[in-house]
Write an enzyme that holds these catalytic residues in place. Structure first.
Site, PDB file in Angstrom:
ATOM      1  N   ASP A 136      50.763  -7.815   9.875  1.00 40.34           N
ATOM      2  CA  ASP A 136      50.197  -9.070   9.408  1.00 40.34           C
ATOM      3  C   ASP A 136      50.378  -9.243   7.909  1.00 40.34           C
ATOM      4  O   ASP A 136      50.168  -8.323   7.135  1.00 40.34           O
ATOM      5  CB  ASP A 136      48.704  -9.137   9.744  1.00 40.34           C
ATOM      6  CG  ASP A 136      48.467  -9.130  11.242  1.00 40.34           C
ATOM      7  OD1 ASP A 136      49.337  -9.675  11.950  1.00 40.34           O
ATOM      8  OD2 ASP A 136      47.451  -8.587  11.696  1.00 40.34           O
ATOM      9  N   GLU A 140      46.967 -17.254  21.743  1.00 34.77           N
ATOM     10  CA  GLU A 140      47.299 -15.895  21.318  1.00 34.77           C
ATOM     11  C   GLU A 140      46.166 -15.501  20.368  1.00 34.77           C
ATOM     12  O   GLU A 140      45.943 -16.169  19.359  1.00 34.77           O
ATOM     13  CB  GLU A 140      48.652 -15.931  20.600  1.00 34.77           C
ATOM     14  CG  GLU A 140      49.355 -14.628  20.469  1.00 34.77           C
ATOM     15  CD  GLU A 140      49.664 -13.936  21.789  1.00 34.77           C
ATOM     16  OE1 GLU A 140      49.700 -12.714  21.773  1.00 34.77           O
ATOM     17  OE2 GLU A 140      49.857 -14.601  22.826  1.00 34.77           O
TER      18      GLU A 140
END
Length: 268
Positions: free
Chosen positions: A60, A49
């Site tokens: 994030d 990924e």
């Protein structure tokens, strides 16, 4: 897209789950980033990924934001990321490669052109983190036109309608979110997710991989015991890169030491 199907079929036969690491392409620089990816695969990663550095990464936490800043500091561009993807694919013809990204990067290229480029370099799936299922039509249609699996996030509070949509539109795998919030190894994954896994299975969704807060082998095992097809670990891996930023060889050795037991935990 077919690489995911073959992978899950092989793992099922071997009674194993998938261990999937996440890293940002170009962190901490192109050459070392390619070595990191080779190391992850050698240590047992079943699929990859990968993130393309983006200036405003909403989902994030600080660890992965820092990875993005390091890639930017090294001057890494989206065009170079695609060159890297082509090299990774050449070297590793069978491993599934997924991209985790943000809509702006797709729009910058033009949606169709972006997925055409993914197909050309051998990317198997794309998860656009800031596009909800109900706005995903242009993305998923372009993805399918170019034989790229559209990936959808299944949050822990998904209702029945959302589960049906994810099952209907997603291909490759389903990104099963351990918990709400931003990514990060400090926030341990909250289990169990058995009820979601059972529903996804009932609606014939792509196999679920559990992500967010996966940083230890026991969590990988717990995810698989709850019925997930495997686990994705990002922040814990990116943290190792950060800790050994000035010692490239030590970094690769530490990544190997981290990944091997994570992969071992997928074997029943």
């Amino acid at each position: 897209m077919e690489r995911y199907e073959s992978l899950f079929a092989q793992l099922k036969e071997r009674k194993e789950g998938a261990f999937v690491p996440f890293v940002t392409l170009g962190d901490p620089g192109i050459e070392q980033s390619l070595k990191i990816i080779d190391t992850l695969i050698e240590a047992g990663a079943d699929a990859l990924e990968l993130g393309i550095p983006f200036s405003d990464p909403l989902a994030d936490g600080p660890t992965i934001q820092n990875a993005t800043l390091r890639a930017f500091a090294a001057g890494v561009t989206p065009a170079q990321c695609f060159e890297m993807l082509a090299l990774i694919r050449q070297k590793h013809p069978t491993i599934p490669i997924g991209l985790l990204m943000y809509a702006n990067l797709v729009f910058n290229k033009g949606i169709d052109e972006f997925y055409a480029q993914c197909e050309k370099v051998g990317v198997d799936s794309v998860l656009v983190a800031d596009v909800p299922v109900e706005e995903s039509a242009p993305f998923r249609q372009a993805a399918l036109c170019h034989n790229v699996a559209p990936i959808f996030i299944c949050p822990p509070n998904a209702d029945d309608d959302l589960l049906r949509q994810i099952a209907s539109y997603g291909r490759g795998y389903t990104y099963l979110l351990s918990r709400a919030g931003v990514t990060g190894a400090e926030n341990r994954a909250a289990l169990p997710l058995n009820h979601l896994v059972a529903k996804l299975k009932e609606y014939n969704a792509a196999p679920p991989l559990q992500g967010f807060g996966i940083s230890a082998p026991d969590q990988v095992k717990a995810a698989i015991d709850a019925g997930a097809a495997g686990a994705i670990s990002g922040s814990a891996i990116v943290k190792i890169i950060e800790q050994h930023i000035n010692e490239p060889e030590k970094m690769l050795a530490a990544l190997k030491v981290f990944v091997q037991p994570m992969k071992a935990a997928t074997r029943s």
